[in-house]
Design an enzyme around this catalytic site. Structure first.
Site, PDB file in Angstrom:
ATOM      1  N   TYR A  18      56.247  -5.861  61.014  1.00 25.09           N
ATOM      2  CA  TYR A  18      56.180  -7.144  61.710  1.00 25.09           C
ATOM      3  C   TYR A  18      57.574  -7.771  61.797  1.00 25.09           C
ATOM      4  O   TYR A  18      57.990  -8.233  62.852  1.00 25.09           O
ATOM      5  CB  TYR A  18      55.205  -8.088  60.989  1.00 25.09           C
ATOM      6  CG  TYR A  18      54.978  -9.381  61.725  1.00 25.09           C
ATOM      7  CD1 TYR A  18      54.004  -9.474  62.712  1.00 25.09           C
ATOM      8  CD2 TYR A  18      55.729 -10.516  61.440  1.00 25.09           C
ATOM      9  CE1 TYR A  18      53.791 -10.660  63.397  1.00 25.09           C
ATOM     10  CE2 TYR A  18      55.521 -11.696  62.111  1.00 25.09           C
ATOM     11  CZ  TYR A  18      54.556 -11.769  63.091  1.00 25.09           C
ATOM     12  OH  TYR A  18      54.357 -12.949  63.776  1.00 25.09           O
ATOM     13  N   HIS A  22      60.296  -8.303  65.252  1.00 25.16           N
ATOM     14  CA  HIS A  22      60.818  -9.625  65.614  1.00 25.16           C
ATOM     15  C   HIS A  22      62.337  -9.701  65.461  1.00 25.16           C
ATOM     16  O   HIS A  22      62.916 -10.764  65.638  1.00 25.16           O
ATOM     17  CB  HIS A  22      60.176 -10.705  64.743  1.00 25.16           C
ATOM     18  CG  HIS A  22      58.799 -11.076  65.181  1.00 25.16           C
ATOM     19  ND1 HIS A  22      57.693 -10.335  64.825  1.00 25.16           N
ATOM     20  CD2 HIS A  22      58.354 -12.096  65.942  1.00 25.16           C
ATOM     21  CE1 HIS A  22      56.629 -10.899  65.356  1.00 25.16           C
ATOM     22  NE2 HIS A  22      56.989 -11.966  66.034  1.00 25.16           N
ATOM     23  N   TYR A  41      61.236 -22.495  67.271  1.00 30.99           N
ATOM     24  CA  TYR A  41      60.050 -21.692  66.979  1.00 30.99           C
ATOM     25  C   TYR A  41      60.324 -20.831  65.742  1.00 30.99           C
ATOM     26  O   TYR A  41      61.288 -20.086  65.696  1.00 30.99           O
ATOM     27  CB  TYR A  41      59.745 -20.815  68.191  1.00 30.99           C
ATOM     28  CG  TYR A  41      58.414 -20.103  68.208  1.00 30.99           C
ATOM     29  CD1 TYR A  41      57.537 -20.118  67.133  1.00 30.99           C
ATOM     30  CD2 TYR A  41      58.038 -19.393  69.332  1.00 30.99           C
ATOM     31  CE1 TYR A  41      56.329 -19.461  67.182  1.00 30.99           C
ATOM     32  CE2 TYR A  41      56.826 -18.725  69.394  1.00 30.99           C
ATOM     33  CZ  TYR A  41      55.977 -18.760  68.310  1.00 30.99           C
ATOM     34  OH  TYR A  41      54.782 -18.102  68.364  1.00 30.99           O
ATOM     35  N   TRP A  76      53.687  -8.179  74.912  1.00 29.77           N
ATOM     36  CA  TRP A  76      54.035  -8.430  73.504  1.00 29.77           C
ATOM     37  C   TRP A  76      52.776  -8.397  72.644  1.00 29.77           C
ATOM     38  O   TRP A  76      52.756  -7.795  71.567  1.00 29.77           O
ATOM     39  CB  TRP A  76      54.751  -9.776  73.372  1.00 29.77           C
ATOM     40  CG  TRP A  76      55.130 -10.106  71.958  1.00 29.77           C
ATOM     41  CD1 TRP A  76      54.495 -10.969  71.113  1.00 29.77           C
ATOM     42  CD2 TRP A  76      56.230  -9.560  71.214  1.00 29.77           C
ATOM     43  NE1 TRP A  76      55.131 -11.007  69.897  1.00 29.77           N
ATOM     44  CE2 TRP A  76      56.195 -10.155  69.933  1.00 29.77           C
ATOM     45  CE3 TRP A  76      57.229  -8.640  71.513  1.00 29.77           C
ATOM     46  CZ2 TRP A  76      57.127  -9.849  68.950  1.00 29.77           C
ATOM     47  CZ3 TRP A  76      58.158  -8.342  70.519  1.00 29.77           C
ATOM     48  CH2 TRP A  76      58.100  -8.945  69.256  1.00 29.77           C
ATOM     49  N   TRP A  77      51.717  -9.052  73.111  1.00 28.20           N
ATOM     50  CA  TRP A  77      50.463  -9.029  72.353  1.00 28.20           C
ATOM     51  C   TRP A  77      49.994  -7.597  72.118  1.00 28.20           C
ATOM     52  O   TRP A  77      49.586  -7.244  71.019  1.00 28.20           O
ATOM     53  CB  TRP A  77      49.376  -9.794  73.090  1.00 28.20           C
ATOM     54  CG  TRP A  77      49.512 -11.271  73.092  1.00 28.20           C
ATOM     55  CD1 TRP A  77      50.358 -12.051  72.348  1.00 28.20           C
ATOM     56  CD2 TRP A  77      48.759 -12.165  73.891  1.00 28.20           C
ATOM     57  NE1 TRP A  77      50.163 -13.369  72.640  1.00 28.20           N
ATOM     58  CE2 TRP A  77      49.189 -13.475  73.585  1.00 28.20           C
ATOM     59  CE3 TRP A  77      47.757 -11.999  74.843  1.00 28.20           C
ATOM     60  CZ2 TRP A  77      48.643 -14.602  74.197  1.00 28.20           C
ATOM     61  CZ3 TRP A  77      47.212 -13.119  75.452  1.00 28.20           C
ATOM     62  CH2 TRP A  77      47.656 -14.409  75.129  1.00 28.20           C
TER      63      TRP A  77
END
Length: 104
Positions: A18, A22, A41, A76-77
């Protein structure tokens, strides 16, 4: 400016993947977020529960919601769907949090 906070759930053993995905996020996704009024963000990982806590500052709820309709967001999802709990459309299962305290 509107403050948004939400939690998502990471699958066990996916922490490093993960983080890697990113680091950095896709430039096109970052520009889409900014173009839709998103700033400041952040996502934080709780090491014991594997909950992901997201925080974003947005300009407008409609712009925020429109991100989900973009091609890059849907890609992206799909790219992230094997790492976390998702809905049938690959969007992350997400629970919005209500702000109970804020200090500037």
């Amino acid at each position: 400016m509107i403050r948004k906070a939400f939690v998502m759930q990471l699958h066990p053993g996916q922490e490093s993947t993960y983080v890697e995905r990113h680091s950095p996020i896709w430039p096109e996704l970052e520009s889409t977020l900014k173009d839709h009024g998103v700033s400041n963000y952040s996502i934080f990982l709780h090491p014991e529960t594997l909950q992901l806590f997201g925080y974003a500052e947005i300009e407008d709820e409609a712009q925020w919601n429109a991100i989900a309709q973009t091609r890059v967001c849907r890609e992206w999802w799909s790219h992230m769907s094997d790492l976390m709990e998702t809905n049938p459309d690959n969007s992350p299962v997400s629970t919005e949090l209500n702000e109970t305290f804020h200090m500037d």
